[in-house]
Design a protein around this motif. Structure first.
Motif, PDB file in Angstrom:
ATOM      1  N   ALA A   1       0.841  -1.138  -0.055  1.00  0.00           N
ATOM      2  CA  ALA A   1       0.188  -0.066  -0.019  1.00  0.00           C
ATOM      3  C   ALA A   1       0.894   1.227  -0.136  1.00  0.00           C
ATOM      4  O   ALA A   1       2.018   1.227   0.494  1.00  0.00           O
ATOM      5  CB  ALA A   1      -0.939   0.036   1.178  1.00  0.00           C
ATOM      6  N   SER A   2       0.314   2.306  -0.535  1.00  0.00           N
ATOM      7  CA  SER A   2       1.096   3.621  -0.479  1.00  0.00           C
ATOM      8  C   SER A   2       0.415   4.500   0.472  1.00  0.00           C
ATOM      9  O   SER A   2      -0.948   4.256   0.514  1.00  0.00           O
ATOM     10  CB  SER A   2       0.711   4.222  -2.076  1.00  0.00           C
ATOM     11  N   ILE A   3       0.951   4.982   1.316  1.00  0.00           N
ATOM     12  CA  ILE A   3       0.481   5.721   2.566  1.00  0.00           C
ATOM     13  C   ILE A   3       0.590   7.000   2.207  1.00  0.00           C
ATOM     14  O   ILE A   3       1.656   7.851   1.722  1.00  0.00           O
ATOM     15  CB  ILE A   3       1.245   5.712   3.854  1.00  0.00           C
ATOM     16  N   PHE A   4      -0.462   8.203   2.367  1.00  0.00           N
ATOM     17  CA  PHE A   4      -0.493   9.522   2.184  1.00  0.00           C
ATOM     18  C   PHE A   4      -0.654  10.234   3.345  1.00  0.00           C
ATOM     19  O   PHE A   4      -1.075   9.855   4.237  1.00  0.00           O
ATOM     20  CB  PHE A   4      -1.714   9.816   1.118  1.00  0.00           C
ATOM     21  N   GLU A   5      -0.405  11.741   3.232  1.00  0.00           N
ATOM     22  CA  GLU A   5      -0.826  12.325   4.290  1.00  0.00           C
ATOM     23  C   GLU A   5      -2.192  12.422   4.739  1.00  0.00           C
ATOM     24  O   GLU A   5      -3.297  12.315   3.883  1.00  0.00           O
ATOM     25  CB  GLU A   5      -0.309  13.776   4.083  1.00  0.00           C
ATOM     26  N   GLY A   6      -2.558  12.627   6.205  1.00  0.00           N
ATOM     27  CA  GLY A   6      -3.872  12.742   6.579  1.00  0.00           C
ATOM     28  C   GLY A   6      -4.304  11.256   6.886  1.00  0.00           C
ATOM     29  O   GLY A   6      -5.529  11.082   7.236  1.00  0.00           O
ATOM     30  N   GLY A   7      -3.508  10.194   6.919  1.00  0.00           N
ATOM     31  CA  GLY A   7      -3.887   9.111   7.359  1.00  0.00           C
ATOM     32  C   GLY A   7      -4.672   8.011   6.283  1.00  0.00           C
ATOM     33  O   GLY A   7      -5.438   7.011   6.521  1.00  0.00           O
ATOM     34  N   GLN A   8      -4.480   8.488   5.159  1.00  0.00           N
ATOM     35  CA  GLN A   8      -5.146   7.700   3.990  1.00  0.00           C
ATOM     36  C   GLN A   8      -4.128   6.811   3.158  1.00  0.00           C
ATOM     37  O   GLN A   8      -2.935   7.139   3.166  1.00  0.00           O
ATOM     38  CB  GLN A   8      -5.709   8.741   2.733  1.00  0.00           C
ATOM     39  N   ALA A   9      -4.565   5.843   2.612  1.00  0.00           N
ATOM     40  CA  ALA A   9      -3.699   4.826   2.037  1.00  0.00           C
ATOM     41  C   ALA A   9      -4.421   4.217   1.016  1.00  0.00           C
ATOM     42  O   ALA A   9      -5.615   4.272   0.768  1.00  0.00           O
ATOM     43  CB  ALA A   9      -3.338   3.656   2.986  1.00  0.00           C
ATOM     44  N   ILE A  10      -3.683   3.773  -0.033  1.00  0.00           N
ATOM     45  CA  ILE A  10      -4.214   3.122  -1.412  1.00  0.00           C
ATOM     46  C   ILE A  10      -3.622   1.571  -1.446  1.00  0.00           C
ATOM     47  O   ILE A  10      -2.428   1.509  -1.373  1.00  0.00           O
ATOM     48  CB  ILE A  10      -4.092   3.554  -2.634  1.00  0.00           C
ATOM     49  N   ILE A  11      -4.290   0.405  -1.262  1.00  0.00           N
ATOM     50  CA  ILE A  11      -3.832  -0.980  -1.493  1.00  0.00           C
ATOM     51  C   ILE A  11      -3.607  -1.213  -2.914  1.00  0.00           C
ATOM     52  O   ILE A  11      -4.551  -1.078  -4.003  1.00  0.00           O
ATOM     53  CB  ILE A  11      -4.887  -1.760  -0.953  1.00  0.00           C
ATOM     54  N   HIS A  12      -2.549  -1.586  -3.439  1.00  0.00           N
ATOM     55  CA  HIS A  12      -2.219  -1.893  -4.773  1.00  0.00           C
ATOM     56  C   HIS A  12      -2.243  -3.637  -4.929  1.00  0.00           C
ATOM     57  O   HIS A  12      -2.641  -4.010  -6.013  1.00  0.00           O
ATOM     58  CB  HIS A  12      -0.683  -1.309  -5.035  1.00  0.00           C
ATOM     59  N   ASN A  13      -1.972  -4.263  -4.069  1.00  0.00           N
ATOM     60  CA  ASN A  13      -1.687  -5.594  -4.236  1.00  0.00           C
ATOM     61  C   ASN A  13      -1.810  -6.427  -2.822  1.00  0.00           C
ATOM     62  O   ASN A  13      -1.610  -5.882  -1.933  1.00  0.00           O
ATOM     63  CB  ASN A  13      -0.215  -5.777  -4.835  1.00  0.00           C
ATOM     64  N   ILE A  14      -2.584  -7.371  -3.076  1.00  0.00           N
ATOM     65  CA  ILE A  14      -2.685  -8.732  -1.781  1.00  0.00           C
ATOM     66  C   ILE A  14      -1.535  -9.778  -2.132  1.00  0.00           C
ATOM     67  O   ILE A  14      -1.264 -10.365  -3.140  1.00  0.00           O
ATOM     68  CB  ILE A  14      -3.959  -9.266  -1.871  1.00  0.00           C
ATOM     69  N   LEU A  15      -0.851  -9.794  -0.783  1.00  0.00           N
ATOM     70  CA  LEU A  15       0.366 -10.951  -0.852  1.00  0.00           C
ATOM     71  C   LEU A  15      -0.367 -12.129  -0.831  1.00  0.00           C
ATOM     72  O   LEU A  15      -1.594 -12.471  -0.359  1.00  0.00           O
ATOM     73  CB  LEU A  15       1.086 -10.452   0.158  1.00  0.00           C
ATOM     74  N   LYS A  16       0.329 -13.170  -1.369  1.00  0.00           N
ATOM     75  CA  LYS A  16       0.106 -14.510  -1.109  1.00  0.00           C
ATOM     76  C   LYS A  16      -0.614 -15.002  -0.014  1.00  0.00           C
ATOM     77  O   LYS A  16      -0.047 -14.880   1.157  1.00  0.00           O
ATOM     78  CB  LYS A  16       0.993 -15.393  -1.827  1.00  0.00           C
ATOM     79  N   ARG A  17      -1.833 -15.469   0.307  1.00  0.00           N
ATOM     80  CA  ARG A  17      -2.294 -16.079   1.485  1.00  0.00           C
ATOM     81  C   ARG A  17      -1.861 -17.543   1.725  1.00  0.00           C
ATOM     82  O   ARG A  17      -1.883 -18.287   0.748  1.00  0.00           O
ATOM     83  CB  ARG A  17      -3.668 -16.202   1.393  1.00  0.00           C
TER      84      ARG A  17
END
Length: 356
Positions: free
Chosen positions: A74-90
């Motif tokens: 995930a990419s973390i941004f200012e203000g406590g927001q994030a974007i998930i790009h990928n799920i790692l293998k379970r």
């Protein structure tokens, strides 16, 4: 950089094969999920997250969306927001048939070591349902553990009898008998938990899952509720899945109560749960024996001579039928989706022709 002791990362890395070029500064774990909104956590803090548009567009099923317990990039941004790009293998996944959605699955939680199956001995106790939960856990590569709660409501003799009945049907199962009112058995569960491992609590509403977790935490973090006085059924206090870390470093996941335990198309969980029947079936006369009316069926013979209970056999056959039905439903849905996709392509192609 993440510490390898963070939220069970050490255990995850030792059990899941992941790409070598992974950027660990972007790794976080999903600790809460609610209607495609996620709370993720890393050593820097806790963040509100959404998935990228491309993840949403490319998802073929709900299993392609993040779930509580997932490790993600995930990419973390200012203000406590994030974007998930990928799920790692379970390395494990607890899922069931999605309620009200034909041929769909619901992911309950992922990357779990053991699933605590909680039943209340006064009203909720049901051997067939216990076996259903066992199939669910085994299908996902998770070790099931039984918690029989509210033992203060029954006598010592009843408690011993229930313990004996469960051990007879689910021979290799670990059983904890507890009372959140008296504290009976809760210390044994706490001592059972291992640092870095993840444990999921599943069961019907009102059986005491959240109350047990609050006792293990030593404080009231999760909301609890009593049974409905009119129906004697549990209310859905927990409305979402949530990951919680204990002081000893073990990780717990609370889940909403399940009224329906829908089995998916996987067969492995049935064979693991009913391993005694699988063993008996090896000596059947025919290799493709359905254990219904074939001559020389060793499973039917075991029922006749008392080696196998008819109730266990009936539940086994019922779960087999449901597995086969769900498998057929999934195949039918895929066929319809494929046909619909073909129509869409033809329509788009025709529009392009007409445009020029």
């Amino acid at each position: 950089m993440l510490s390898e002791d963070f939220l069970g990362l050490t255990y995850y890395l030792s059990h899941a094969t992941i790409k070598d070029h992974l950027d660990f500064s972007k790794i976080a774990r999903v600790v809460k999920e609610h209607k495609e909104l996620y709370i993720i956590q890393n050593t820097e803090g806790t963040f509100s997250a959404e998935i990228t548009g491309s993840m949403r567009y490319s998802a073929e099923s709900r299993a392609d969306f993040p779930a509580v317990g997932d490790w993600v990039e995930a990419s973390i941004f200012e203000g406590g927001q994030a974007i998930i790009h990928n799920i790692l293998k379970r390395f494990s996944m607890l899922e069931r048939q999605s309620v009200g959605a034909k041929g769909e699955k619901q992911v309950i939680a992922t990357n779990i070591n053991k699933a605590f199956i909680v039943q209340a001995v006064d009203r909720d106790f049901n051997l067939n349902r216990l076996e259903r939960y066992f199939v669910l856990a085994h299908n996902g590569g998770i070790e099931p553990v039984i918690i029989l709660n509210k033992t203060d409501l029954i006598s010592d003799e009843q408690r011993a009898n229930i313990n004996q009945v469960v051990k007879k049907r689910l021979k290799s199962s670990q059983i904890f008998m507890t009372s959140t009112l008296t504290g009976f058995g809760l210390q044994l569960i706490k001592e059972y938990l291992i640092e870095g491992e993840t444990y999921c609590f599943i069961g019907s509403s009102g059986v005491g899952k959240s109350t047990i977790i609050n006792h293990l935490l030593g404080k009231d973090i999760l909301e609890t509720n009593k049974l409905s006085s009119s129906t004697n059924k549990g209310r859905h206090t927990t409305s979402h899945r949530e990951l919680i870390v204990l002081d000893n470093g073990s990780i717990l996941i609370d889940t909403p109560g399940m009224r329906e335990v829908g089995i998916t198309e996987q067969r492995e969980g049935i064979d693991s749960t009913f391993d005694n029947i699988a063993e008996l079936a090896r000596d059947c006369k025919y290799g493709d024996c359905s254990h219904i009316d074939e001559p020389g069926c060793n499973v039917l013979l075991a029922i006749e001579d008392g080696r196998l209970s008819y109730d266990e056999y009936e539940n086994f056959k019922k779960l087999e039928r449901q597995t086969e039905h769900f498998s057929a439903t999934v195949a039918e849905k895929r066929k319809k989706d494929k046909a619909f996709g073909k129509i869409c392509k033809e329509v788009l192609s025709e529009k392009k022709k007409n445009k020029y």
